[in-house]
Motif scaffolding. Structure first.
Motif, PDB file in Angstrom:
ATOM      1  N   LEU A   1     -25.284 -21.508 -31.851  1.00 45.69           N
ATOM      2  CA  LEU A   1     -25.034 -21.730 -33.482  1.00 45.69           C
ATOM      3  C   LEU A   1     -26.159 -22.850 -33.912  1.00 45.69           C
TER       4      LEU A   1
ATOM      5  N   PHE B   1     -24.474 -24.982 -39.178  1.00 40.40           N
ATOM      6  CA  PHE B   1     -24.040 -23.653 -38.396  1.00 40.40           C
ATOM      7  C   PHE B   1     -23.171 -23.934 -37.287  1.00 40.40           C
TER       8      PHE B   1
ATOM      9  N   LEU C   1     -21.215 -17.704 -42.572  1.00 39.32           N
ATOM     10  CA  LEU C   1     -20.400 -18.393 -41.598  1.00 39.32           C
ATOM     11  C   LEU C   1     -19.128 -18.696 -42.227  1.00 39.32           C
TER      12      LEU C   1
END
Length: 288
Positions: free
Chosen positions: A145, A198, A254
């Protein structure tokens, strides 16, 4: 015999925890420094190819946007021959300091999986055996990520920001001559911020585990989150709808993934609670 999966972890004193944390931090710092020294040796690649890549109009992002604009029959600033600004260093130690700090940040980015590993080694002894098993793959997923965010920041956010700010003028009388530290700061902020952003699913996972976040709370404030994301997208991208959407979409995805993860965590916790309740009920039933 008791179930090892519910055996509490060994207790340590506060000072023992501090000593353990100190050594994890030392090893993490050493790893960053070692990788940073290696990055220091590759000055040409780090600066000419990576750092100054988004300054050149042959950068992949610019070529892609130029091709799209040409296909649609529009004129685009992404098709220009070069960006109308120069980079300068006005301090005696400016370039050397930039070299040092850029190498350190490169060490942090490249060495991020090891830093996570050291963090995990510090946290995992405080977890039950079953919790450690359920958390397998944490380092791999968190690292993936992070690197996805770094790539998104480097290939999307950084070039869009540099292209907009580098071509923006309040008057033809003013020329853009940016300081080296300012330019590097723009690239670094785009990359690091997106890398951390992220990690949102991982952060939501742990916040849900400790009961600070629920899917209902995230759904309730989804509209507010959408507004915040759009505002941030407007700040870090050129003032056109297409660029803002390009930046906003991954963040919204996300956020939605984080809601799903929060739901899964709560379902898992509820299932464990039901099993524990049934086990306790069976234990309390005495044979006649």
């Amino acid at each position: 015999m008791g179930d090892k999966s519910i055996t509490p972890p060994n207790e340590m004193s506060f000072l023992d925890h501090l000593e353990e944390l100190r050594w994890h931090l030392i090893r993490s710092t050493l790893a960053i420094v070692i990788v940073g020294v290696a990055a220091f040796m590759f000055r040409g690649f780090i600066f000419d190819t990576v750092i100054f890549g988004p300054k050149k109009m042959d950068f992949p992002t610019y070529r892609l946007f130029c091709d799209i604009a040409t296909f649609l029959g529009f004129d685009s600033a992404f098709c220009a021959e070069k960006l109308p600004f120069t980079i300068q260093s006005r301090l005696m130690s400016g370039q050397f300091s930039a070299h040092i700090w850029t190498s350190i940040w490169a060490g942090f980015i490249i060495g991020f999986p090891y830093v996570l590993y050291e963090m995990w080694k510090f946290i995992s002894p405080g977890l039950y055996e079953k919790e450690r098993k359920n958390s397998r793959g944490f380092i791999l997923i968190a690292s993936l990520l992070f690197f996805m965010g770094v790539l998104f920041g480097y290939y999307v956010v950084a070039p869009l920001s540099i292209n907009f700010l580098g071509t923006y003028q309040v008057s033809a009388e003013v020329t853009n001559e940016f300081d080296l530290a300012s330019y590097i700061s723009t690239v670094r902020a785009s990359v690091i911020a997106c890398g951390i952003l992220f990690e949102l699913p991982i952060i939501i996972f742990f916040l849900t585990k400790v009961g600070l976040v629920t899917p209902e709370i995230m759904k309730k404030y989804r509209k507010i989150a959408l507004v915040i994301v759009l505002i941030l997208s407007a700040v870090i991208t050129p003032p056109d709808v297409a660029s803002q959407i390009i930046v906003a979409i991954p963040v919204l995805i996300l956020y939605q993934v984080s809601i799903y993860i929060s739901k899964r965590v709560l379902k898992s916790e509820a299932k464990k609670a039901r099993k524990a309740k049934k086990a306790k009920a069976k234990k309390d039933v005495k044979p006649r």
